[in-house]
Design a protein around this motif. Sequence first.
Motif, mmCIF file in Angstrom:
data_model
loop_
_atom_site.group_PDB
_atom_site.id
_atom_site.type_symbol
_atom_site.label_atom_id
_atom_site.label_comp_id
_atom_site.label_asym_id
_atom_site.label_seq_id
_atom_site.Cartn_x
_atom_site.Cartn_y
_atom_site.Cartn_z
ATOM 1 N N VAL A 198 38.295 44.137 49.124
ATOM 2 C CA VAL A 198 39.498 44.229 50.111
ATOM 3 C C VAL A 198 39.181 45.607 51.071
ATOM 4 N N GLY A 199 38.405 45.225 52.279
ATOM 5 C CA GLY A 199 38.087 46.165 53.131
ATOM 6 C C GLY A 199 36.960 46.801 52.401
ATOM 7 N N GLU A 200 36.875 48.385 52.649
ATOM 8 C CA GLU A 200 35.935 49.102 51.927
ATOM 9 C C GLU A 200 36.251 49.428 50.366
ATOM 10 N N GLY A 201 37.514 48.901 49.988
ATOM 11 C CA GLY A 201 37.684 49.061 48.527
ATOM 12 C C GLY A 201 37.683 47.895 47.454
ATOM 13 N N VAL A 202 37.903 47.925 46.321
ATOM 14 C CA VAL A 202 37.573 46.732 45.671
ATOM 15 C C VAL A 202 38.809 46.903 44.690
ATOM 16 N N ARG A 203 39.383 45.809 44.054
ATOM 17 C CA ARG A 203 40.191 45.656 42.987
ATOM 18 C C ARG A 203 39.892 44.826 41.941
ATOM 19 N N ALA A 204 40.067 44.928 40.836
ATOM 20 C CA ALA A 204 39.753 44.114 39.626
ATOM 21 C C ALA A 204 41.147 43.833 38.744
ATOM 22 N N TYR A 205 41.154 42.709 38.370
ATOM 23 C CA TYR A 205 42.324 42.107 37.527
ATOM 24 C C TYR A 205 41.617 41.440 36.314
ATOM 25 N N LEU A 206 42.655 41.292 35.005
ATOM 26 C CA LEU A 206 42.200 40.607 34.012
ATOM 27 C C LEU A 206 42.140 38.875 34.400
ATOM 28 N N SER A 249 41.943 31.186 47.066
ATOM 29 C CA SER A 249 42.576 29.849 47.858
ATOM 30 C C SER A 249 41.474 29.293 48.862
ATOM 31 N N PRO A 250 41.868 27.990 49.356
ATOM 32 C CA PRO A 250 41.100 27.493 50.140
ATOM 33 C C PRO A 250 40.669 28.356 51.666
ATOM 34 N N ASP A 251 41.593 28.921 51.969
ATOM 35 C CA ASP A 251 41.369 29.849 53.169
ATOM 36 C C ASP A 251 40.818 31.026 52.806
ATOM 37 N N GLY A 252 40.726 31.385 51.551
ATOM 38 C CA GLY A 252 40.036 32.754 50.938
ATOM 39 C C GLY A 252 41.233 33.869 51.255
ATOM 40 N N ALA A 253 42.205 33.802 51.502
ATOM 41 C CA ALA A 253 43.224 34.813 51.790
ATOM 42 C C ALA A 253 43.864 35.370 50.647
ATOM 43 N N LEU A 254 43.964 34.343 49.414
ATOM 44 C CA LEU A 254 44.706 34.881 48.174
ATOM 45 C C LEU A 254 43.867 34.755 46.922
ATOM 46 N N LEU A 255 44.004 35.173 45.915
ATOM 47 C CA LEU A 255 43.585 34.710 44.596
ATOM 48 C C LEU A 255 44.244 33.489 44.129
ATOM 49 N N LEU A 256 43.508 32.456 43.337
ATOM 50 C CA LEU A 256 44.422 31.325 43.254
ATOM 51 C C LEU A 256 44.113 31.117 41.645
ATOM 52 N N CYS A 257 45.115 30.695 41.050
ATOM 53 C CA CYS A 257 45.105 29.885 39.594
ATOM 54 C C CYS A 257 45.033 28.587 39.835
ATOM 55 N N PHE A 276 47.976 34.854 44.366
ATOM 56 C CA PHE A 276 48.389 36.130 44.043
ATOM 57 C C PHE A 276 47.649 36.788 45.468
ATOM 58 N N GLU A 277 48.058 38.028 45.785
ATOM 59 C CA GLU A 277 47.675 38.890 46.618
ATOM 60 C C GLU A 277 46.617 39.602 46.259
ATOM 61 N N LYS A 278 45.325 39.690 46.880
ATOM 62 C CA LYS A 278 44.436 40.594 46.492
ATOM 63 C C LYS A 278 44.578 42.045 46.416
ATOM 64 N N GLU A 279 45.458 42.655 47.381
ATOM 65 C CA GLU A 279 45.533 44.207 47.137
ATOM 66 C C GLU A 279 46.268 44.576 46.073
ATOM 67 N N GLN A 280 47.383 43.832 45.499
ATOM 68 C CA GLN A 280 48.073 44.330 44.413
ATOM 69 C C GLN A 280 48.280 43.204 43.151
ATOM 70 N N GLY A 281 47.671 42.237 43.423
ATOM 71 C CA GLY A 281 47.796 41.195 42.294
ATOM 72 C C GLY A 281 49.212 40.513 42.281
ATOM 73 N N LEU A 282 50.076 40.719 43.086
ATOM 74 C CA LEU A 282 51.348 40.195 43.110
ATOM 75 C C LEU A 282 51.322 38.553 43.066
ATOM 76 N N LEU A 315 49.384 40.003 38.292
ATOM 77 C CA LEU A 315 47.926 40.047 37.486
ATOM 78 C C LEU A 315 47.809 41.586 36.903
ATOM 79 N N LYS A 316 47.285 41.544 35.777
ATOM 80 C CA LYS A 316 46.937 42.868 34.933
ATOM 81 C C LYS A 316 45.960 43.576 35.644
ATOM 82 N N PRO A 317 45.929 44.792 36.285
ATOM 83 C CA PRO A 317 44.803 45.462 36.984
ATOM 84 C C PRO A 317 44.061 45.849 35.994
ATOM 85 N N VAL A 318 42.729 46.031 36.314
ATOM 86 C CA VAL A 318 41.809 46.866 35.569
ATOM 87 C C VAL A 318 41.208 47.976 36.356
#
Length: 146
Positions: A57-65, A84-92, A99-105, A116-119
Motif C-alpha cells: 500500500v504505497g510505501e508501506g505493507v500490510r499483512a493479514y491471515l 478483485s478484478p480491478d486490483g483495488a480490493l482484497l477478494l475472498c 476487503f480494504e487493503k489498508e485496514q482489512g475491513l 481480516l486478522k492483521p499480522v
Amino acid sequence: MTRSVRRAAAADTGAGDTMDIDLERVICALAELPDGGCRGFTVGGGDWPLRGVIVRVGEGVRAYLNWCPHAGHPLNLRPNGFLSPDGALLLCASHGALFEKEQGLCVAGPCAGKSLKPVPLRIEQGYALLDDDVDVAQLAASIDRD
C-alpha cells in the motif's frame, strides 16, 4: 530450535557494519511487491503453519491471515489470487467478500463490517518481516477452524 540468521549490510550505517536478519521471519523483499500488489506467504511448519497475504500500500505493507471471517477458509483459490478484478480490493474468491487493503475491513459481501486478522510486520533493510512479538504458532492457532 535454531534460527537461521543472515548477515547483511545495514543501509544507514558505514560500509563495514552488518545487521542480523532472521530468515525465518522474512515474508518477502519489498522490491518483489509492486504498489498495490500482493502475494501469499507461509511461515512455520507442521499441520497448521501461519498462512497469510501481504499487500503493498504505497510505501508501506500490510499483512493479514489468509482466512475469510465469513467462510472460515483461505481467501484465494489460485496461488496469489487475492485481488478483485480491478486490483483495488482484497477478494475472498469463494463468496465474493471484498476487503480494504489498508485496514482489512470487509466493505461488501457476506461479512460486511468484519475485518481480516492483521499480522504485525516490520520493514528492515528492504524486507518485510514478521514483527519480533509475533508468536507464529499462537497466531496460526488463533484461526477458528470450526
